[in-house]
Design an enzyme around this catalytic site. Structure first.
Site, PDB file in Angstrom:
ATOM      1  N   HIS A   1       0.967  -1.058   0.072  1.00 13.38           N
ATOM      2  CA  HIS A   1       0.221   0.040   0.012  1.00 13.38           C
ATOM      3  C   HIS A   1       0.990   1.188   0.065  1.00 13.38           C
ATOM      4  CE1 HIS A   1      -3.938  -2.036   2.017  1.00 13.38           C
ATOM      5  NE2 HIS A   1      -3.284  -2.658   0.877  1.00 13.38           N
TER       6      HIS A   1
ATOM      7  N   GLU B   1       0.994   3.823   1.924  1.00 14.02           N
ATOM      8  CA  GLU B   1       1.375   4.268   3.151  1.00 14.02           C
ATOM      9  C   GLU B   1       2.521   3.277   3.688  1.00 14.02           C
ATOM     10  OE1 GLU B   1      -3.153   4.239   3.325  1.00 14.02           O
ATOM     11  OE2 GLU B   1      -1.930   3.207   2.157  1.00 14.02           O
TER      12      GLU B   1
ATOM     13  N   CYS C   1      -6.091   1.871   5.872  1.00 10.30           N
ATOM     14  CA  CYS C   1      -6.830   0.539   6.495  1.00 10.30           C
ATOM     15  C   CYS C   1      -6.109   0.114   7.760  1.00 10.30           C
ATOM     16  CB  CYS C   1      -6.623  -0.384   5.180  1.00 10.30           C
ATOM     17  SG  CYS C   1      -4.807  -1.125   5.171  1.00 10.30           S
TER      18      CYS C   1
ATOM     19  N   CYS D   1      -2.278  -0.558   7.528  1.00 11.73           N
ATOM     20  CA  CYS D   1      -1.360   0.777   7.520  1.00 11.73           C
ATOM     21  C   CYS D   1      -1.772   1.629   8.745  1.00 11.73           C
ATOM     22  CB  CYS D   1      -1.880   1.612   6.161  1.00 11.73           C
ATOM     23  SG  CYS D   1      -1.705   0.683   4.698  1.00 11.73           S
TER      24      CYS D   1
END
Length: 151
Positions: free
Chosen positions: A46, A48, A76, A79
């Site tokens: 991701h 992040e 999420c 993260c």
């Protein structure tokens, strides 16, 4: 948030979910990334997660206590957990995520009282732009799948 949106555009062009992220320290961007789950074949890639790794390298420490994360979509749980562990001072996000967001959408891991760190949160910054990019991406994905099934 402007640079995070530029990173999300890069993700979109790469046929990744269009999420972009930057980390700022002392008014300067020290890391930038976009989702690369499909490209890297890694569910943890991701924006992040990638930007946190870059920022830790730039700072020379795993602690990012004087940094702010700007991300185009509410983080999420994975993260958000990484954000807490790196001890970021603040998270600024664009589009909220009522189903899976962990910065106040579905839950709030960033300010969970029993964890070792809590982050300041500023949400819905340039939310319309962030949300529209996500909506357009998923509409295109649905259309492409429909066309594949029809042919």
């Amino acid at each position: 948030m402007g640079e995070a949106l530029r990173q999300a555009t890069r993700a979109y062009a790469a046929e990744e979910v269009p999420v972009g992220a930057v980390i700022v320290r002392a008014g300067r961007i020290i890391a930038r990334a976009f989702n690369q789950v499909e490209l890297l074949k890694d569910a943890t890639a991701h924006a992040e997660m990638l930007v946190l790794t870059q920022a830790q390298e730039a700072v020379g420490d795993w602690r990012l206590t004087d940094c702010t994360l700007y991300v185009t979509k509410e983080p999420c749980p994975m993260c958000a957990g990484a954000v807490v562990h790196t001890r970021l001072a603040r998270v600024v996000f664009g589009a909220g995520d009522a189903k899976g967001g962990a910065a106040g959408g579905a839950m709030n891991l960033l300010q969970f009282p029993t964890l070792n760190h809590q982050c300041a949160i500023t949400g819905l910054v340039r939310a319309d732009e962030c949300r529209q990019m996500l909506k357009a991406f998923f509409a295109e994905q649905r259309l492409a799948r429909k066309n594949e099934l029809d042919s």
